[in-house]
Design an enzyme around this catalytic site. Sequence first.
Site, PDB file in Angstrom:
ATOM      1  N   LYS A  38       1.088  -0.944  -0.028  1.00 21.48           N
ATOM      2  CA  LYS A  38       0.052  -0.012   0.226  1.00 21.48           C
ATOM      3  C   LYS A  38       0.825   1.171  -0.050  1.00 21.48           C
ATOM      4  CE  LYS A  38      -2.109   2.034   3.515  1.00 21.48           C
ATOM      5  NZ  LYS A  38      -2.496   3.450   3.760  1.00 21.48           N
ATOM      6  N   ASP A  66      -3.514   4.467  -1.960  1.00 20.46           N
ATOM      7  CA  ASP A  66      -4.543   5.083  -0.964  1.00 20.46           C
ATOM      8  C   ASP A  66      -4.482   6.406  -0.944  1.00 20.46           C
ATOM      9  OD1 ASP A  66      -6.285   5.109   1.207  1.00 20.46           O
ATOM     10  OD2 ASP A  66      -4.795   4.730   2.675  1.00 20.46           O
ATOM     11  N   LYS A  68      -7.392   8.287  -1.180  1.00 16.32           N
ATOM     12  CA  LYS A  68      -8.741   9.004  -0.637  1.00 16.32           C
ATOM     13  C   LYS A  68      -9.140  10.167  -1.350  1.00 16.32           C
ATOM     14  CE  LYS A  68      -7.571   7.418   4.009  1.00 16.32           C
ATOM     15  NZ  LYS A  68      -6.398   6.864   3.917  1.00 16.32           N
ATOM     16  N   ASP A  71     -13.423  15.115  -4.300  1.00 18.63           N
ATOM     17  CA  ASP A  71     -13.732  16.387  -5.019  1.00 18.63           C
ATOM     18  C   ASP A  71     -15.083  16.255  -6.019  1.00 18.63           C
ATOM     19  OD1 ASP A  71     -12.846  18.943  -6.442  1.00 18.63           O
ATOM     20  OD2 ASP A  71     -10.950  18.428  -6.113  1.00 18.63           O
ATOM     21  N   PRO A  73     -17.538  15.446  -9.094  1.00 15.19           N
ATOM     22  CA  PRO A  73     -17.429  14.175  -9.748  1.00 15.19           C
ATOM     23  C   PRO A  73     -16.399  14.221 -10.851  1.00 15.19           C
ATOM     24  CG  PRO A  73     -19.820  14.608  -9.228  1.00 15.19           C
ATOM     25  CD  PRO A  73     -18.804  15.770  -8.796  1.00 15.19           C
ATOM     26  N   ASN A  74     -16.638  15.369 -11.847  1.00 14.30           N
ATOM     27  CA  ASN A  74     -15.656  15.587 -13.103  1.00 14.30           C
ATOM     28  C   ASN A  74     -14.206  15.314 -12.828  1.00 14.30           C
ATOM     29  OD1 ASN A  74     -15.766  15.904 -15.670  1.00 14.30           O
ATOM     30  ND2 ASN A  74     -14.722  18.042 -15.086  1.00 14.30           N
ATOM     31  N   THR A 131     -10.801   6.785  10.897  1.00 18.09           N
ATOM     32  CA  THR A 131     -10.947   6.398  12.437  1.00 18.09           C
ATOM     33  C   THR A 131     -10.152   7.359  13.327  1.00 18.09           C
ATOM     34  OG1 THR A 131      -8.850   5.121  11.865  1.00 18.09           O
ATOM     35  CG2 THR A 131     -10.838   3.900  12.190  1.00 18.09           C
ATOM     36  N   ARG A 192      -2.883  -6.501  13.969  1.00 21.01           N
ATOM     37  CA  ARG A 192      -1.760  -6.806  14.863  1.00 21.01           C
ATOM     38  C   ARG A 192      -1.730  -8.226  15.110  1.00 21.01           C
ATOM     39  NH1 ARG A 192      -0.504  -2.815  13.163  1.00 21.01           N
ATOM     40  NH2 ARG A 192       0.328  -0.926  13.798  1.00 21.01           N
ATOM     41  N   ARG A 222       3.595  -1.445  10.524  1.00 20.46           N
ATOM     42  CA  ARG A 222       4.696  -1.305  11.144  1.00 20.46           C
ATOM     43  C   ARG A 222       5.019  -2.700  11.762  1.00 20.46           C
ATOM     44  NH1 ARG A 222       2.364   3.539  14.406  1.00 20.46           N
ATOM     45  NH2 ARG A 222       0.507   2.359  13.588  1.00 20.46           N
TER      46      ARG A 222
HETATM   47  O1  C5P Z   1       1.689   0.580  10.775  1.00 19.56           O
HETATM   48  P1  C5P Z   1      -0.002   0.095  10.751  1.00 19.56           P
HETATM   49  O2  C5P Z   1       0.001  -1.500  10.668  1.00 19.56           O
HETATM   50  O3  C5P Z   1      -0.613   0.815  11.690  1.00 19.56           O
HETATM   51  O4  C5P Z   1      -0.265   0.676   9.289  1.00 19.56           O
HETATM   52  C1  C5P Z   1      -1.588   0.662   8.899  1.00 19.56           C
HETATM   53  C2  C5P Z   1      -1.920   1.365   7.552  1.00 19.56           C
HETATM   54  O5  C5P Z   1      -3.201   1.531   7.326  1.00 19.56           O
HETATM   55  C3  C5P Z   1      -1.184   2.988   7.604  1.00 19.56           C
HETATM   56  O6  C5P Z   1      -0.862   3.129   6.158  1.00 19.56           O
HETATM   57  C4  C5P Z   1      -2.442   3.586   7.936  1.00 19.56           C
HETATM   58  O7  C5P Z   1      -2.250   4.855   7.615  1.00 19.56           O
HETATM   59  C5  C5P Z   1      -3.483   2.890   7.311  1.00 19.56           C
HETATM   60  N1  C5P Z   1      -4.752   3.076   7.787  1.00 19.56           N
HETATM   61  C6  C5P Z   1      -4.884   3.043   9.181  1.00 19.56           C
HETATM   62  N2  C5P Z   1      -6.276   3.084   9.839  1.00 19.56           N
HETATM   63  C7  C5P Z   1      -7.270   3.491   8.798  1.00 19.56           C
HETATM   64  C8  C5P Z   1      -7.120   3.816   7.563  1.00 19.56           C
HETATM   65  C9  C5P Z   1      -5.746   3.723   7.122  1.00 19.56           C
HETATM   66  O8  C5P Z   1      -4.227   2.580  10.178  1.00 19.56           O
HETATM   67  N3  C5P Z   1      -8.457   3.841   9.497  1.00 19.56           N
END
Ligand code: C5P
Length: 243
Positions: A38, A66, A68, A71, A73-74, A131, A192, A222
């Site tokens: 990503k 990613d 996001k 804006d 539609p066009n 989030t 995780r 991470r």
């Molecule tokens: O390091 P980590 O596993 O937390 O990375 C998660 C990835 O997902 C990062 O690129 C973070 O910006 C993205 N992300 C997130 N939570 C979201 C949307 C995107 O952690 N709600």
Amino acid sequence: MTAATTLRNPVFCALDTPDVGRATALAAKVADAVGGVKLGLEFFSANGPPGVAQVQKASDLPIFLDLKFHDIPNTVAGAVRAVTAQVRPFMMTLMASGGRAMLEAAARAAADVARERNVPRPLLLGVTVLTSLDGTDLAATGVAGAVADQVRRLAELAKLSGLDGVVCSPLEAAQLRRDLGPGFKLVTPGVRPTWAEAGDQKRVSTPREAVAAGADYLVIGRPISEADDPAAAAQRIALELGL
Ligand code: C5P
């Protein structure tokens, strides 16, 4: 062409860096043990499509772009056309709050450019509520009610507008799977393995839990990128998923 097919390995490693050298090195290291990578706004703002091409070349992996988009539609349709033609992402994101006309224009643009250029259509994913926002933040933008209701409303809008799926927390995945049915893609960050630090992620699930809840793709940053041996960490996650 139709949208790309399902990947054998659902893990996308987040390359959260503006440094193209670091991103390509990490992508090459984990290439055999993940399904894709990503790249987000930070990387794309620094390096643009040529930077993405370098990551693709170093790893031969599908890209989750990613950015996001949000804006009129066009403009969003034009941006989707441009990245589909130049970057050929496996999947990409739009803000579902951009509304039905914006989402439909994006879906049409992706289908049109894929057909014209005979390249796979990217999967289009809606981002519902970031989030980083809680109920108080939403209320300040004029959105009353529970965050979960807004997530569901926007996910339904994304589906109605022809998007392929949404990005959501693994803790929302089971409910969204029930609400939106099979076939609608659910992509979850906040994953995780039990052996990794949670870091700043507060609501986490293990990779197996996320898949069991209905996630199609997992974004993991991470726990892989900051491991002493990123390739081994990615392998360990793949093994945990029974791959
Ligand atoms: O390091 P980590 O596993 O937390 O990375 C998660 C990835 O997902 C990062 O690129 C973070 O910006 C993205 N992300 C997130 N939570 C979201 C949307 C995107 O952690 N709600």
